[in-house]
Design a protein around this motif. Structure first.
Motif, PDB file in Angstrom:
ATOM      1  N   ASN A  98      35.869  83.072 -26.441  1.00  0.00           N
ATOM      2  CA  ASN A  98      34.997  81.780 -26.764  1.00  0.00           C
ATOM      3  C   ASN A  98      35.079  80.791 -25.478  1.00  0.00           C
ATOM      4  N   LEU A  99      36.377  80.639 -25.109  1.00  0.00           N
ATOM      5  CA  LEU A  99      36.475  79.635 -24.123  1.00  0.00           C
ATOM      6  C   LEU A  99      35.525  79.934 -23.017  1.00  0.00           C
ATOM      7  N   TYR A 100      35.938  81.151 -22.506  1.00  0.00           N
ATOM      8  CA  TYR A 100      35.132  81.964 -21.408  1.00  0.00           C
ATOM      9  C   TYR A 100      33.567  81.733 -21.248  1.00  0.00           C
ATOM     10  N   ILE A 101      32.992  81.935 -22.792  1.00  0.00           N
ATOM     11  CA  ILE A 101      31.627  82.045 -22.616  1.00  0.00           C
ATOM     12  C   ILE A 101      31.368  80.372 -22.312  1.00  0.00           C
ATOM     13  N   ILE A 102      31.861  79.512 -23.134  1.00  0.00           N
ATOM     14  CA  ILE A 102      31.558  78.015 -22.848  1.00  0.00           C
ATOM     15  C   ILE A 102      31.792  77.698 -21.429  1.00  0.00           C
ATOM     16  N   GLU A 103      32.949  78.001 -20.644  1.00  0.00           N
ATOM     17  CA  GLU A 103      33.241  77.595 -19.269  1.00  0.00           C
ATOM     18  C   GLU A 103      32.290  78.248 -18.346  1.00  0.00           C
ATOM     19  N   ALA A 104      31.695  79.689 -18.653  1.00  0.00           N
ATOM     20  CA  ALA A 104      30.784  80.265 -17.621  1.00  0.00           C
ATOM     21  C   ALA A 104      29.360  79.460 -17.821  1.00  0.00           C
ATOM     22  N   GLY A 105      29.231  78.411 -18.583  1.00  0.00           N
ATOM     23  CA  GLY A 105      28.165  77.694 -18.723  1.00  0.00           C
ATOM     24  C   GLY A 105      27.023  78.044 -19.754  1.00  0.00           C
ATOM     25  N   HIS A 106      27.449  78.930 -20.732  1.00  0.00           N
ATOM     26  CA  HIS A 106      26.505  79.268 -21.827  1.00  0.00           C
ATOM     27  C   HIS A 106      26.734  78.168 -23.038  1.00  0.00           C
TER      28      HIS A 106
END
Length: 415
Positions: free
Chosen positions: A41-49
């Protein structure tokens, strides 16, 4: 602690060899897959989504499971549990790797859908396999150990994974948080192929009733099982609790990261502790059945008490109380889950285990199809508070249905 570990060893040693190999696979799964659960979840948010997109990604696997779960359960009945677990796990991992590497949102969604479909083949084969690998004396122990083994392994996995983003950034000179999370996710998923090794050595047990003819028209079988009143009663609590869980549980890492500004390492420690108390609770669960008067009484009591701690997570003014609530809520809800699985399959014929398990999971996945996306919309606009209230209400409905439907049937039964 020494007595507790000795008790686990004795329970493990008393199981059949296929059951022990299966538990070893579950242990590897919990140990190696921890990085994925902790940081996706944190990856998706950090990737700008956006949060809306995160909700769609989390909903897509459940949407595909809703559509294809029953066919996957029937396929498991046809090809055997061992083959289904190997095929489902391998294909699911390849889909996850594609999700991590993809940059285009529609590709990520398609792969998330595929992950949910093939992942069902793996997940839905586990409970029927455990029914074949156990008897009346060892069944509750095997189901509870299978639920407990994963979070106990998660205890170590989450603790280690919490330090990996910073370590990978330093070791490989990564330029962003998204790149660090991506590296951790790939490491976690690729290493988890080790799960297939003990499964490959399993000699699948023969049917409990070898003389029973299992060849029957899948369509007739599934419709007969679907409209049986007992099946519907076993599925409705799953529907209510699944919807409540889907809007909140997948986002606990986001909640603690944002609301309490927890670091990656602190999240790893928190989820490691949560996995530990959950694993201990799952192993203790079968012992409570006799003391509390049966499986249903234990299930209802555990879920009811967990509601208090759910509210503490969302509305406590003190971070320490929210942490305690997180630990105890997870332990109680997961402690009783394997008891309900065993209860459901004990009341179904072996040839219908795949169908029954599929229908119960279908009800669960109805909630998980819409819940994560709705949660993303609510988080974006109103925060987490409404989600804690709605989840508590839905849990209460599910608990009430379980008590109304099954309490009269278990009052005089012997656990």
């Amino acid at each position: 602690m020494k007595s507790f570990l000795h008790s686990i060893f004795n329970q493990f040693h008393g199981l059949s060899k296929p059951a022990r190999l299966f538990l070893l696979a579950i242990f590897f799964d919990g140990l190696l897959f921890a990085g994925w659960n902790l940081f996706f979840n944190l990856y998706i948010i950090e990737a700008g989504h956006s949060r809306d997109f995160l909700g769609l990604v989390n909903a897509a696997p459940s949407f595909s499971a809703l559509i294809l779960g029953v066919p996957m359960g029937l396929l498991s009945d046809r090809i055997g549990r061992k083959r289904a677990m190997i095929l489902g796990f391998a294909l699911a991992n390849f889909a996850i790797i594609g999700m991590i590497m993809a940059q285009t949102e529609w590709v990520i969604l398609v792969l998330a859908f595929a992950f949910g479909a093939v992942g069902q083949l793996y997940a839905l084969s586990q409970a029927p396999f455990m029914m074949k690998a156990s008897d009346d004396k060892t069944r509750d122990v095997l189901f509870s150990l299978s639920f407990g083994m994963f979070p106990l392994a998660n205890t170590v996995g989450n603790f280690i994974a919490g330090f990996l983003p910073e370590s990978f950034t330093r070791w490989f000179s990564l330029s962003s948080g998204a790149a660090a999370y991506q590296a951790v996710l790939l490491f976690s998923v690729i290493s988890s192929f080790l799960v297939l090794v003990p499964i490959a050595f399993i000699h699948e047990p023969k049917s409990v009733n070898p003389e029973t003819k299992t060849e029957q028209a899948p369509r007739a079988s599934i419709w007969r099982v679907l409209f049986r009143p007992l099946t519907l009663k076993m599925s409705l609590p799953n529907l209510a609790i699944g919807l409540g869980a889907a809007t909140l549980v997948p986002y606990f890492n986001v909640y603690f990261s944002e609301h309490y500004q927890m670091s990656d390492s602190a999240l790893g420690i928190l989820f490691s502790a949560g996995a530990l108390v959950t694993g201990v609770g799952c192993i203790i669960g079968p012992r409570l059945v006799g003391n509390l008067g049966g499986k249903i009484q234990t299930i209802v009591l555990g879920q009811t008490v967990s509601l208090i701690f759910l509210i503490a997570i969302g509305f406590s003014p003190w971070p320490w109380l929210a942490v305690v609530g997180f630990l105890v809520r997870g332990a109680l809800m997961n402690m009783v889950a394997p008891l309900f699985d065993a209860f459901a399959l004990e009341r179904s014929h072996e040839t219908e285990h795949g169908a029954v398990n599929s229908i119960r999971n279908l009800a669960w996945n109805v909630g998980w199809t819409v819940g994560p996306y709705l949660s993303g919309l609510v988080q974006q606009r109103y925060g987490f508070s409404p989600l804690f209230v709605s989840t508590a209400i839905l849990y209460a409905i599910g608990i009430s249905l379980t008590w109304i439907f099954f309490r009269p049937k278990t009052v005089h039964s012997t656990p």
